[in-house]
Motif scaffolding. Sequence first.
Motif, mmCIF file in Angstrom:
data_model
loop_
_atom_site.group_PDB
_atom_site.id
_atom_site.type_symbol
_atom_site.label_atom_id
_atom_site.label_comp_id
_atom_site.label_asym_id
_atom_site.label_seq_id
_atom_site.Cartn_x
_atom_site.Cartn_y
_atom_site.Cartn_z
ATOM 1 N N CYS A 39 0.897 -1.215 0.044
ATOM 2 C CA CYS A 39 -0.059 -0.059 0.038
ATOM 3 C C CYS A 39 1.010 1.068 0.023
ATOM 4 N N ARG A 40 1.931 1.381 0.590
ATOM 5 C CA ARG A 40 2.781 2.278 0.629
ATOM 6 C C ARG A 40 2.542 3.433 1.650
ATOM 7 N N MET A 41 1.491 3.432 2.377
ATOM 8 C CA MET A 41 1.113 4.523 3.011
ATOM 9 C C MET A 41 2.069 4.759 4.219
ATOM 10 N N CYS A 42 2.964 3.730 4.538
ATOM 11 C CA CYS A 42 3.660 3.851 5.847
ATOM 12 C C CYS A 42 5.131 4.337 5.454
ATOM 13 N N LEU A 43 5.312 4.802 4.304
ATOM 14 C CA LEU A 43 6.522 5.482 4.106
ATOM 15 C C LEU A 43 7.011 6.419 5.125
ATOM 16 N N VAL A 44 8.296 6.421 5.315
ATOM 17 C CA VAL A 44 9.060 7.254 6.529
ATOM 18 C C VAL A 44 10.204 7.584 5.793
ATOM 19 N N GLU A 45 10.950 8.651 6.289
ATOM 20 C CA GLU A 45 12.271 9.076 5.835
ATOM 21 C C GLU A 45 13.426 8.589 6.957
ATOM 22 N N VAL A 46 14.092 7.862 6.279
ATOM 23 C CA VAL A 46 15.416 7.489 7.163
ATOM 24 C C VAL A 46 16.586 8.248 6.833
ATOM 25 N N GLU A 47 17.201 8.899 7.607
ATOM 26 C CA GLU A 47 18.331 9.679 7.408
ATOM 27 C C GLU A 47 19.571 8.844 6.742
ATOM 28 N N GLY A 48 19.870 9.224 5.632
ATOM 29 C CA GLY A 48 20.909 8.661 4.901
ATOM 30 C C GLY A 48 20.655 7.545 3.992
ATOM 31 N N ASN A 102 7.232 14.740 8.941
ATOM 32 C CA ASN A 102 7.734 15.607 8.215
ATOM 33 C C ASN A 102 7.064 16.069 7.077
ATOM 34 N N ASP A 103 7.476 17.244 6.796
ATOM 35 C CA ASP A 103 6.860 17.844 5.364
ATOM 36 C C ASP A 103 6.972 16.497 4.235
ATOM 37 N N LYS A 104 7.864 16.020 4.151
ATOM 38 C CA LYS A 104 8.263 14.957 3.292
ATOM 39 C C LYS A 104 7.435 13.850 3.147
ATOM 40 N N CYS A 105 7.199 13.381 4.325
ATOM 41 C CA CYS A 105 6.324 12.224 4.745
ATOM 42 C C CYS A 105 5.030 12.583 4.363
ATOM 43 N N ARG A 106 4.363 13.764 4.824
ATOM 44 C CA ARG A 106 3.058 14.098 4.585
ATOM 45 C C ARG A 106 2.797 14.380 3.077
ATOM 46 N N GLU A 107 3.633 14.885 2.438
ATOM 47 C CA GLU A 107 3.572 14.864 0.996
ATOM 48 C C GLU A 107 3.515 13.594 0.226
ATOM 49 N N PHE A 108 4.256 12.301 0.731
ATOM 50 C CA PHE A 108 4.166 11.429 -0.133
ATOM 51 C C PHE A 108 2.745 10.528 0.532
ATOM 52 N N ARG A 109 2.364 10.919 1.605
ATOM 53 C CA ARG A 109 1.321 10.244 1.902
ATOM 54 C C ARG A 109 -0.001 10.763 1.298
ATOM 55 N N ALA A 110 -0.153 12.186 0.989
ATOM 56 C CA ALA A 110 -0.982 12.677 0.195
ATOM 57 C C ALA A 110 -1.162 12.300 -1.267
ATOM 58 N N SER A 111 0.089 11.874 -1.798
ATOM 59 C CA SER A 111 0.004 11.324 -3.158
ATOM 60 C C SER A 111 -0.189 9.790 -3.223
ATOM 61 N N ILE A 112 -0.018 9.137 -2.315
ATOM 62 C CA ILE A 112 -0.502 7.866 -2.148
ATOM 63 C C ILE A 112 -1.941 7.638 -2.183
ATOM 64 N N LEU A 113 -2.455 8.574 -1.301
ATOM 65 C CA LEU A 113 -4.093 8.657 -1.191
ATOM 66 C C LEU A 113 -4.664 9.011 -2.366
ATOM 67 N N GLU A 114 -4.017 9.897 -3.103
ATOM 68 C CA GLU A 114 -4.448 10.455 -4.303
ATOM 69 C C GLU A 114 -4.420 9.323 -5.325
ATOM 70 N N PHE A 115 -3.539 8.532 -5.267
ATOM 71 C CA PHE A 115 -3.500 7.423 -6.252
ATOM 72 C C PHE A 115 -4.452 6.272 -6.048
ATOM 73 N N ILE A 116 -4.611 5.712 -4.730
ATOM 74 C CA ILE A 116 -5.690 5.129 -4.066
ATOM 75 C C ILE A 116 -6.973 5.344 -4.501
ATOM 76 N N LEU A 117 -7.426 6.729 -4.577
ATOM 77 C CA LEU A 117 -8.671 7.303 -4.561
ATOM 78 C C LEU A 117 -9.020 7.517 -6.155
ATOM 79 N N VAL A 118 -8.073 7.328 -7.096
ATOM 80 C CA VAL A 118 -8.349 7.708 -8.616
ATOM 81 C C VAL A 118 -9.526 6.840 -8.947
#
Length: 520
Positions: free
Chosen positions: A45-54, A76-92
Amino acid sequence: MPKLTIDGREVEVEQGTTLIEAARRLDIHIPHYCYHRGLSIAGNCRMCLVEVEGAPKMMIACHTQAADGMVVHTDNDKCREFRASILEFILVNHPLDCPVCDQAGECKLQDYYMEHGAAGSRLDEDKVKKRAKAKQIGPNIMLDTERCILCSRCVRFTDEITHTHELGITERADHSEITLADGAWLDNRYAGCVVDICPVGALTDRDFRFKCRVWYLTAVDSICTGCGRGCNIAIHVNRDRPHKAGGARVMRYKPRENPEVNQWWMCDEGRYTYKQIDHDRLTEATVEGRTATVEEALDATGAALRKAGDAVGVLVATTATNEELYLARALFAGALGGHAAYLAPPQGEADDLLILADKAPNTRGAQEILGEQAADPVAWVKEKGVKAVVVVGEAELTGLKAEVDHVAVIATHPGKATEQAHVVLPGSVHAEAEGSFTNLAGRVQRIRVAVPPIGGAVETWRLLMELGDRLGHPFDFAFEDDIFAALADQLAPFAGLSHESLGRRGAPLGSGTTQPAEVA
């Protein structure tokens, strides 16, 4: 053990722990659809994407294992952006069914959209419905493939937990959908669990479907009484829809997580026993077949027991709580000098997952508290010389009335026992009283009041207390936890336990803890 930092907070976890579970230790919730703690990891589902430093890219928290020194950002902003994109994809291609969807109010697609999406679609065209609407795929299960987000939880459940393999994913890309295997029918003993784990409205329960909106429900922790396993459940009550005989109406059971008992599951046989709470109940007392008040019925039984002297006995079904068993023992075998025994539990089929052959919730409690079983009630009263007997709970009794001068039955439903009774008293079911059960593995677990006693029914423990008053042996108990405290003080297996120490997950006999059990 790896020590890592998640959102600025350090946590040390066991080797092999995933980031989503490491975050859970800190009460940090990482959104997810396909991940379930009781199933294998799909990572789709990719909803659980997180940023790992490095790390060169975003990582899925459900599969990535914690490493020493790792620094993780989950919000953070990057995680929120990715989640919004995943949700948009799921809702297409997801239909706008929320107002008529039975999952509304407990749908993770709704919840996460409001929390992480909440933006208009960039598609210009209208959504086109490509799938058939609700289709029955089992005795109690409906499938709406339009609403499915292909998390694959249901497929993995039938593959890994029940090993029945009814479901699969067919076709490719945006044509993929959940389908039944050829000739299959979703009728395994745990089919209802696919509804519990579906994060959206794709799988719904025909028994509950369109009967109540979930925001009208109140959930109360309790225990399933379908067998000796004692699966942890939540009783869902609609307090805005009173039963015609009085009291709030129970709408459904849902399994509640307890790794020591039922993990995350429950069988369908137990799931639908909730109907017994409101249906075909005894709501009035009777004396010699005529309707009477509870006070008149208690007076008649009290007089009969006094006349019998110490030739009295009590037979208790293994549906009784530990507290009711203790009161029966304390009154009849203790204060009155008579006899107390438990009835043989009903037996049925078992399996190798959860279902046990013993179909009563408290056989182990009866063994520990009363000790003696009356396998043949008629032979038992003859052997003990009992002239007046009180039966507590459901029992298949025949011929008892002819052997004694008085039979009083405290029951919740009409049956063989009430047919044998001179006096019938309407008692309470497990959803109408506080108390505890001891499952066959020896784990003591709480039940809590979900609904008031129906109609003219009275809590069974109160009826036993009232009998004690009429027989000159009053008990100094105000509530059920006082009874349990006395039980724990007198019987070694329960020593050190209390209602508070049982918490939400219960505690084993002999554990003797005085600290609250871990809250799930």
